[in-house]
Design an enzyme around this catalytic site. Structure first.
Site, PDB file in Angstrom:
ATOM      1  N   VAL A 178       0.852  -1.176   0.000  1.00 52.92           N
ATOM      2  CA  VAL A 178       0.000   0.000   0.000  1.00 52.92           C
ATOM      3  C   VAL A 178       0.896   1.237   0.000  1.00 52.92           C
ATOM      4  CG1 VAL A 178      -1.846   1.262   1.153  1.00 52.92           C
ATOM      5  CG2 VAL A 178      -1.794  -1.243   1.252  1.00 52.92           C
TER       6      VAL A 178
ATOM      7  N   LYS B 161      -3.373   0.541  -3.279  1.00 47.78           N
ATOM      8  CA  LYS B 161      -3.010  -0.845  -3.018  1.00 47.78           C
ATOM      9  C   LYS B 161      -2.525  -1.465  -4.321  1.00 47.78           C
ATOM     10  CE  LYS B 161      -4.692  -4.959  -0.615  1.00 47.78           C
ATOM     11  NZ  LYS B 161      -5.796  -5.518   0.209  1.00 47.78           N
TER      12      LYS B 161
ATOM     13  N   ASP C 186     -13.272 -10.101   9.037  1.00 51.81           N
ATOM     14  CA  ASP C 186     -11.965  -9.801   9.632  1.00 51.81           C
ATOM     15  C   ASP C 186     -11.960  -8.480  10.393  1.00 51.81           C
ATOM     16  OD1 ASP C 186      -9.351 -10.413  10.266  1.00 51.81           O
ATOM     17  OD2 ASP C 186      -8.501  -9.556   8.432  1.00 51.81           O
TER      18      ASP C 186
END
Length: 525
Positions: A149, A164, A257
């Site tokens: 990134v 990214k 996540d």
């Protein structure tokens, strides 16, 4: 080319947008783009939010934003239509009149312009909205499984983004192309105040690039190193995460996540859910369907599965944050609400009691730890109650997973001070003093003659290794064909530029808007 061909093709739209800015005629195009986004808003909560925002901006009595529609047509969109779930066709009659106005006014002038002539003469390989040459790469921000990134600045606007960058060879060699298409498709489908937004997706010969809004405050994990949050701050951040998670679930997307590392903080006191790398659809093959918001890459998000073996999902996420059912490989939306419970505890205590020293220990803690006695007495009763209800090991009884869905969470006493509608509109006063700072980063000194992207690739071992393979593994046509549908541009990019142009031409109105916002905040206080 017709006006329709201009508006529905991002390359054409980019040139037309620039002409509208040049001609100081942006209101009609801005309205058309914002209502085009509205027509794809399938998530109920977000659709209500966008409908009210458009109504206040263009249709409410006394609005300053002038669009070319009849007063009678404007009045047909009444506040009463916004109380329940508004129809996706709510603004269609207004859109038709605005389209007719553009066909009669700005479009004929555009057709006579040099920009139109240049657009017609563009060759196929030149038809790109954006490429790497339009960015200055400033600074290395971090590395992940397939890439890195970078902090990047778009040259023409000066706006900073987080870029990214993923290596095509690594994705192909590890058979992980579906995962990056999932991440891109989720980001393309999800536009929400509390989710980091995707603005562009493009590719070079060797890399895929996702360009996202840059959030200056850093991540929550780093911020919590300074110490746990106050009750009010944790409640406010948690409420914004609840809205973000509800939005994903209404689109049938599992986040999978949630942890402090993946929550980014703004300087004005809000937060954003980031990193969709683990996200997937709820179906067996994980397809991100996207509905009306789906892009050309939606079919690439499926992962082949053997349905004869039953539902068997991967154990994804970070140990210490996984719900008990995740270890059984059969889980759904309730697993995301479990992680919200852990996040609340971690914000208030600075500690995650379910994180063991390894995966096996974390699994045991998730399934067997006595959570009631694990929480410190410093937590207020409402935060303890909310956390424990979200951490119910029976997923069917977990808070937010009953018949009323996320409304159960919103109605919990922990969130009593939250006005959910004002929070969604980002009009609710932040109940703490924001204390984050950001020092602008200086651009790294890249040696003359060195490719920007290659310079940063040398900072990541596996990307440097991939660079050395370019001569022995040149990507052929069939390799590149895998990524054919990756490119993307969000309408929000054009909307932001049109809005900025409007504000430059109407500075007094911008000041009025800020004053109105301050009045609303004072009323809340």
């Amino acid at each position: 080319m017709s006006l329709e061909q201009i508006l529905y093709d991002p390359v054409n739209l980019k040139v037309f947008k620039s002409f509208c800015v040049q001609e100081r005629s942006v209101e009609n195009l801005l309205f058309w783009l914002e209502t085009a986004d509205y027509r794809t808003a399938e998530a109920p909560e977000y659709r209500r939010h966008v409908a009210k925002k458009i109504f206040r901006k263009y249709c409410a009595e006394g609005t300053k934003m002038e669009i070319a529609v009849k007063a009678a047509t404007r009045k047909k969109v009444s506040p009463a239509l916004l109380t329940d779930l508004p129809s996706l066709t709510l603004f269609d009659e207004l859109r038709s009149e605005v389209m007719l106005s553009m066909k009669m006014d700005i479009f004929p002038r555009f057709v006579e312009s040099d920009g139109y002539d240049a657009l017609v003469e563009l060759k196929f390989e030149q038809r790109k909205v954006v490429d790497m040459d339009e960015f200055d790469l400033y600074h290395f921000l971090g590395a992940g499984g397939f890439g890195m990134v970078l902090l990047a600045q778009k040259k023409d606007t000066g706006r900073f983004y987080a870029m990214k960058v993923m290596d095509k060879r690594i994705l192909l060699s590890q058979n992980q192309t579906h995962s990056i298409f999932r991440e891109k498709e989720v980001l393309a489908c999800v536009e929400h105040p509390f989710v980091v937004a995707l603005r562009y997706g493009f590719q070079t010969e060797d890399h895929l690039c996702l360009v996202l809004d840059f959030i200056e405050g850093g991540n929550m994990y780093t911020d919590l190193m300074r110490g746990p949050y106050t009750h009010e701050r944790a409640m406010f951040y948690a409420a914004e995460i609840v809205l973000a998670m509800q939005h994903l679930h209404e689109l049938d997307i599992l986040y999978r996540d949630l942890k402090p590392d993946n929550v980014l903080l703004t300087l004005n006191g809000n937060c954003r859910l980031a990193d969709m790398g683990a996200a997937r659809g709820v179906s067996d093959d994980g397809t991100i369907r996207g509905g009306e918001q789906a892009t050309a890459s939606a079919p690439c998000t499926a992962k082949p599965v053997d349905l004869s073996k039953g539902r068997r999902m991967s154990i994804t996420g970070t140990h210490g944050y996984r719900a008990p059912e995740v270890y059984e490989r059969n889980y759904g939306k309730p697993a995301d609400w479990w992680t919200v419970g852990i996040l609340i505890i971690e914000m208030l205590t600075g500690d995650n009691p379910l994180r063991g020293s390894n995966r096996k220990e974390s699994e045991h803690l998730a399934k067997h730890m006595d959570l009631t006695n694990a929480l410190p007495s410093s937590m207020q009763a409402s935060s303890r109650s909310c956390s424990l209800a979200l951490l119910n090991r029976d997923a069917t009884q977990r808070l937010g997973c009953g018949a009323n869905g996320p409304a159960e969470i919103k109605e919990h006493p922990f969130f009593k001070p939250i006005d959910w509608e004002q929070l969604m509109a980002q009009e609710m006063a932040v109940p703490f003093e924001p204390d984050l700072d950001y020092e602008p980063t200086k651009r790294e000194n890249i040696p003359t003659g060195t490719s920007q992207i290659d310079y940063f690739c040398t900072k990541v071992d596996y990307m440097q290794t991939s660079m050395s393979m370019r001569s022995t593994w040149p990507l052929n046509a069939s390799d590149q064909a895998v990524f054919r549908s990756f490119d993307f541009v969000s309408n929000k990019v054009f909307e932001e530029e049109l809005t900025e142009a409007y504000r430059r031409e109407h500075p007094a109105e911008s000041k009025d808007t800020k004053a109105d916002e301050m009045c609303r905040l004072l009323q809340i206080l």
